[in-house]
Design an enzyme around this catalytic site. Structure first.
Site, PDB file in Angstrom:
ATOM      1  N   LYS A  21      -4.616  -6.425   3.184  1.00  0.00           N
ATOM      2  CA  LYS A  21      -4.610  -5.438   2.430  1.00  0.00           C
ATOM      3  C   LYS A  21      -5.857  -5.073   1.872  1.00  0.00           C
ATOM      4  CE  LYS A  21      -3.019  -2.477  -0.816  1.00  0.00           C
ATOM      5  NZ  LYS A  21      -3.847  -2.319  -1.730  1.00  0.00           N
ATOM      6  N   GLU A  57      -9.922   2.244   4.091  1.00  0.00           N
ATOM      7  CA  GLU A  57      -9.622   3.419   3.347  1.00  0.00           C
ATOM      8  C   GLU A  57     -10.957   4.021   2.723  1.00  0.00           C
ATOM      9  OE1 GLU A  57      -6.221   2.715   0.742  1.00  0.00           O
ATOM     10  OE2 GLU A  57      -7.453   3.989  -0.890  1.00  0.00           O
ATOM     11  N   SER A 107       0.953  -1.143  -0.016  1.00  0.00           N
ATOM     12  CA  SER A 107      -0.119  -0.201   0.058  1.00  0.00           C
ATOM     13  C   SER A 107       0.755   1.366  -0.048  1.00  0.00           C
ATOM     14  CB  SER A 107      -0.966   0.108   1.238  1.00  0.00           C
ATOM     15  OG  SER A 107      -1.683   1.244   1.183  1.00  0.00           O
ATOM     16  N   HIS A 164      -7.737  -3.346   4.583  1.00  0.00           N
ATOM     17  CA  HIS A 164      -7.035  -1.856   4.626  1.00  0.00           C
ATOM     18  C   HIS A 164      -7.629  -1.122   3.795  1.00  0.00           C
ATOM     19  CE1 HIS A 164      -4.443   1.061   2.500  1.00  0.00           C
ATOM     20  NE2 HIS A 164      -3.752   1.021   3.569  1.00  0.00           N
ATOM     21  N   ASN A 165      -7.994  -1.474   2.440  1.00  0.00           N
ATOM     22  CA  ASN A 165      -8.603  -0.795   1.273  1.00  0.00           C
ATOM     23  C   ASN A 165      -9.964  -0.422   1.791  1.00  0.00           C
ATOM     24  OD1 ASN A 165      -6.158  -1.221   0.026  1.00  0.00           O
ATOM     25  ND2 ASN A 165      -7.052  -1.304  -1.856  1.00  0.00           N
TER      26      ASN A 165
END
Ligand code: NAP
Length: 478
Positions: A184, A191, A130, A187-188
């Site tokens: 990940k 986000e 990232s 995480h996105n």
């Protein structure tokens, strides 16, 4: 010629920046791209780093340039291209070599690829990276999934290129097979929620208080010096301050309000739903992006339905509201992160990963898009209570939820009264109010389910009777 420590396939934006980062940190690297002209351009523009780069035109030459056991990073378009590159690569590799997919893969594809190499002597690492282009070049956050043994082979190179927070590496092995790509993905998802809530606050400032882009920028700039300090607030301040060179107007006012998405937010929401863990902030953010894309329908609906009056907001003290907005954004963030970590806790059990929550928070503190001061507080909270069921019951975050509670309520209700859409912020409030209430309302849902489907229920007194007296033939309560 001295062989490379590592190889990389795919010299588009991410791959070329990652390769330069690897070379800059003193590692020798072999590179290959399907279209050879990109390899030529990349090498020609690599400057002093050329000494550590071996540009290759064929797969055979590429593989022969790497010291066995060979780690090979694939940084190509996600999806079928990764499988195609793997197929081409496999025949030239030998036992012990490691294929590393560093793109934005769906973790289920990563598990499949990991399993497909099981008896081949090769191993597979799924690695979430990232930080976009800038992170790839100067220090990304790196989330690794695969065998721990294969990680050990590449740990030195990966930690040399990762971001650092107070001297600690933002790179870690998180578990077997798809663990890195799953983390990940979440995480996105977080986000998405973070960006949506910032956009909702901007909407209240713009459409409720009537502030200009520059005035909004100044407010975000002030917040970035406080507890909301983060990359996303920093770039919000910056983008709101820029003017369009063509029209001279604020750039942000010239951008069509239709948000794109590539899938990781949706994957997060789907996986959360599959596991039965609420991720309402992420879901709201994905839905908001989808709704944003119906621009024509929205314009038509405005002519049919009109906009609710935003008059009530004028009676509110402006400074008080702006101060509430800062706290409400903090509260909303707590909700989204709490949900994201709860999804990972459940996934850890479901996929047998033992995901380390303090380490995940730790490697997100720098290098990635959601990097922030706030993640340092999450790291400390999980270090103190690694097995906490939910972030909001850790002492630091419980205190923060209590502190920001009033502001979140006032902001969500003000938005509702003035017709300003705040689906993600409202979802955080609904989440807190549902999660904190020991006695909810699902008893009525259970009664309804038993009435129409004889699904049964548990009794509060523990008595071994599981159906209600709804009427003859509807349920068996004998
Ligand atoms: P990209 O535009 O997603 O992909 C272009 C690269 O893939 C080129 O090197 C292209 O080679 C190669 N490629 C495509 N199909 C191929 C095939 N069938 N066989 C061999 N090579 C093939 O590149 P990117 O933006 O650098 O992203 C790479 C990965 O990182 C993606 O998974 C992306 O989702 C992820 N990612 C991107 C960002 C970002 O900010 N862009 C951030 C984080 C993660 P040719 O030159 O020959 O066409």
């Amino acid at each position: 010629m001295e062989q490379a420590e590592i190889g990389l396939i795919g010299l588009a934006v991410m791959g070329s920046n990652l390769a330069l980062n690897i070379a800059e940190k003193g590692n020798r690297i072999a590179v290959f791209n399907r279209s050879p002209d990109k390899t030529d351009t990349f090498y020609a523009e690599a400057g002093d780093l050329r000494d550590r780069i071996i540009p290759c035109k064929t797969m055979e030459e590429f593989v022969a340039s790497i010291r066995p056991p060979r780690p090979v990073i694939i940084m190509v378009q996600a999806g079928a291209p990764v499988d195609q590159v793997m197929e081409g690569l496999k025949k030239d590799l030998s036992a012990g070599d490691i294929i590393i997919d560093a793109g934005n893969a769906n973790f289920r594809d990563t598990i499949r690829r990991f399993d497909s190499l099981k008896d081949s002597g090769l191993t597979f690492i799924g690695m979430g990276v990232s930080g976009g282009e800038e992170g790839a070049r100067h220090g990304p956050s790196i989330m690794v999934g695969g065998t721990e043994e294969s990680y050990k082979r590449v740990e030195k190179v990966l930690t040399s290129i990762s971001a650092k927070f107070k001297g600690e590496d933002c790179c870690a092995w998180l578990g077997e097979n798809g663990a890195g790509h799953f983390v990940k993905t979440i995480h996105n998802g977080i986000e998405y929620a973070d960006m949506q809530m910032i956009a909702e606050i901007y909407g209240i400032l713009r459409d409720g208080l009537g502030l200009s882009a520059k005035e909004c920028s100044d407010i975000f700039g002030k917040w970035n010096k406080g507890r909301l300090e983060s990359y996303l607030i920093e770039i919000s301040e910056l983008v709101l301050s820029k003017n369009d060179p063509i029209s001279g107007k604020p750039m942000v006012d010239m951008i069509v309000d239709k948000a794109g998405q590539k899938g990781t937010g949706k994957w997060s929401a789907i996986e959360a739903q599959n596991m039965g863990v609420p991720a309402t902030g992420i879901e709201a953010a994905v839905a908001a992006r989808s709704l944003s894309s119906f621009k024509k329908q929205r314009e038509h609906a405005e002519t049919v339905l009109g906009l609710p009056s935003a008059e009530q907001i004028k009676s509110i003290d402006r400074n008080q509201l702006i101060s509430d907005l800062e706290l409400a954004l903090l509260a909303g963030k707590i909700g989204a992160y709490a949900q994201g970590f709860a999804v990972m806790t459940e996934a850890s059990k479901e996929f047998g990963w033992s995901l380390p929550m303090p380490t995940i928070a730790q490697i997100w503190r720098a290098g990635c898009i959601i990097r922030s001061q706030f993640l340092d507080d999450i790291t400390s909270a999980f270090r103190a209570m690694p097995d906490a069921d939910n972030l909001v019951i850790t002492p630091t975050f419980a205190a923060l939820v209590k502190e920001t509670d009033g502001a979140l309520r006032r902001v969500v209700s003000t938005a509702a009264l003035n017709g300003l859409a705040v689906p993600a912020l409202a979802s955080a409030l609904g989440y807190f109010d549902s999660y904190r209430r020991g006695r909810g309302t699902a008893n009525l849902i259970q009664a309804q389910r038993d009435f129409f489907g004889a699904h049964g229920f548990d009794r509060v007194d523990g008595v071994d009777k599981h159906h209600g007296p709804w009427g003859s033939g509807l349920a068996d309560f004998a």
